[in-house]
Enzyme design. Structure first.
Site, mmCIF file in Angstrom:
data_model
loop_
_atom_site.group_PDB
_atom_site.id
_atom_site.type_symbol
_atom_site.label_atom_id
_atom_site.label_comp_id
_atom_site.label_asym_id
_atom_site.label_seq_id
_atom_site.Cartn_x
_atom_site.Cartn_y
_atom_site.Cartn_z
ATOM 1 N N GLU A 115 -2.252 -2.130 7.847
ATOM 2 C CA GLU A 115 -1.695 -3.303 8.127
ATOM 3 C C GLU A 115 -1.884 -4.175 7.028
ATOM 4 O OE1 GLU A 115 0.042 -4.166 10.472
ATOM 5 O OE2 GLU A 115 -0.104 -2.906 12.008
ATOM 6 N N ARG A 119 1.297 -6.131 4.735
ATOM 7 C CA ARG A 119 1.544 -7.758 4.865
ATOM 8 C C ARG A 119 1.020 -8.396 3.780
ATOM 9 N NH1 ARG A 119 1.216 -8.760 11.406
ATOM 10 N NH2 ARG A 119 1.258 -6.688 11.980
ATOM 11 N N ASP A 242 6.969 6.577 12.349
ATOM 12 C CA ASP A 242 8.303 6.080 11.820
ATOM 13 C C ASP A 242 8.194 5.683 10.295
ATOM 14 O OD1 ASP A 242 5.899 4.033 12.199
ATOM 15 O OD2 ASP A 242 7.288 2.776 13.482
ATOM 16 N N GLU A 358 12.831 -4.688 14.249
ATOM 17 C CA GLU A 358 13.742 -3.392 13.805
ATOM 18 C C GLU A 358 15.311 -3.488 14.245
ATOM 19 O OE1 GLU A 358 10.792 -3.433 14.944
ATOM 20 O OE2 GLU A 358 9.434 -2.468 13.700
#
Ligand code: DMJ
Length: 452
Positions: A115, A119, A242, A358
């Site tokens: 994360e 970010r 993913d 998405e």
């Protein structure tokens, strides 16, 4: 002359019906780009009023929230390059000052490597590339050094958590997405600093996952980074796997390293062979066991909607367009997309909508590649339902339940980094950002392609 006028009149009447119905321009792109920009300002103003200096806004409580106790300025870092793209000069200037005067990674906290990488490392590197201020790169390099101990496992695959001050690590059971979604950021950091260590660590981590793929070419959901053993062998394109696939393709396109193309080509071939499931003429990607290919689950959700974007970037437009039709159907069927549902029974499994990007990301990619107006119309539907269901006077909020519209209390930083950015880019002229000159990291931070 009269004959010509009649012919011209007839042509003007008939012409619109010669153009395929779905290709006709029916959306005022500029109007929608301005609406998205105004909604970005609405969300940003709420963050400023109620959560200034904190990681994220809690719009119902009208307060701020920090992921790790003290702030890393997550929303400002994530939102900064969206401000640059939208031409919001004043907002960008104050955000830049806030970040450069306050952001400090020297904190005794265990952060989630993935994360923080997507970010902050992504956000700071993109800020450096598009704003030019070297202090963004200095911050990125400081962060990169602090994240490196995460890779100190027996295989080199990163632990889930690393302490930014002490370098201690935690949680040896990780997943392909968190292990394999570091390369764009670490690769760019190596290019910009001239230090290859970031590139090498991130690349080895991906290769360690890839070489443990099953005989039929699939990866599982969780893996122990020390033993290299799979813990959960379910294979899919949902959360926890993913963006592993996304970064195999994008690492090749951004960094020009052919090893990633080889890994992407063989991985996506296995995915396209074993995961697709057609129900009522609609294409879905379900879940199977990585070793046998046997179907284990028929669920799909908001996160899975990233795949049409990746397939189109890999020039597989047919599959991308078919799957995007299903993603749009999911959105319309529930009024707004749920986190997960069963595409055979149409029962919702996880009812939240957390302002995810998405579906809009894929509409943006497909509009870029096809110029088909139907993707603009999809964007219009997405924007209208988010404004209808998630907008508050105090910014935007997630939904606890897409059916009851029960509100959550969170405006994730990716709403400003990704959701509104992709909607804005969908409706904007291509000269706002040259699609072919960048690769978006998985948090929608554009990184410049320089090797070509
Ligand atoms: C973002 O942080 C990234 O897009 C990630 O790849 C998936 N989750 C969120 C958005 O849904």
């Amino acid at each position: 002359m009269i004959k010509f006028s009649l012919l011209l009149a007839a042509f003007l009447i008939i012409a619109p019906s010669i153009v395929p119905r779905n290709k006709r321009m029916t959306i005022d792109k500029e109007k929608y780009a301005q609406i998205v920009k105004a909604e970005f300002l609405h969300a940003w103003d709420a963050y400023k009023k109620y959560a200034w200096g904190h990681d994220e806004l809690k719009p119902v409580s009208k307060s701020g929230f920090d992921w790790y106790g003290s702030s890393f300025y997550m929303t400002p870092v994530d939102a900064f390059d969206t401000m640059l793209l939208m031409g919001l000069k004043d907002e960008a200037a104050e955000t830049k000052e806030l970040i450069l005067n306050n952001l400090n990674f020297d904190q005794d906290v265990f952060v989630q490597n993935f994360e923080i990488t997507i970010r902050f490392l992504g956000g700071l590197l993109s800020a450096f590339e598009f704003d030019g201020d070297k202090r963004f790169l200095t911050l990125a390099e400081d962060l990169g050094k602090r994240l490196l101990p995460a890779f100190n496992s027996k295989t080199g695959m990163p632990y889930v958590n690393v302490n930014l001050k002490t370098g201690e690590t935690r949680n040896e059971v990780n997943n392909p997405a968190e292990i394999g979604t570091l390369m764009l950021e670490f690769g760019t950091l190596s290019r910009l600093t001239g230090n290859s260590i970031y590139y090498d660590k991130a690349k080895n981590a991906v290769q360690q996952v890839y070489k443990r793929r099953s005989k039929i070419g699939l990866v599982g959901t969780t893996i122990n980074v020390n033993t290299g053993e799979w813990q959960d062998t379910e294979s899919h394109i949902s959360g926890m796997i993913d963006s592993y696939y996304e970064y195999l393709l994008k690492s090749w396109l951004l960094l020009g390293d052919n090893d990633f193309k080889v890994m992407y080509d063989s991985s996506i071939a296995a995915v396209n062979h074993f995961l697709p499931d057609t129900v009522d003429n609609r294409l879905w990607y379900g879940k199977v066991d990585m070793n046998t290919g046997q179907r284990t689950n028929t669920t799909f959700g908001a996160l899975d909607a990233f795949l049409p974007a990746v397939l189109s970037l890999g020039r597989d437009l047919k599959r991308a367009e078919d799957l995007q039709e299903s993603c749009f159907f999911m959105w319309k069927h529930f009024g707004i997309e749920p986190e997960e549902f069963n595409y055979k029974t149409m029962q919702v499994a996880y009812p939240q909508y957390v302002l995810r990007p998405e579906n809009m990301e894929s509409a943006y990619y497909l509009y870029h590649f096809t110029k088909n107006d139907k993707y603009l119309k999809m964007g219009e539907v997405y924007l209208k339902s988010i404004m209808d269901k998630c907008r508050l006077d105090e910014g935007y909020t997630s939904l606890q339940n897409v059916s009851t519209r029960e509100k959550g209390d969170k405006m994730p930083s990716f709403f400003l980094a990704e959701t509104l950015k992709y909607l804005y880019l969908l409706f904007s002229d291509e000269n706002v950002l040259d699609f072919n000159s960048v690769i978006f990291n998985t948090e929608a931070h554009p990184l410049k392609i320089v090797f070509r």
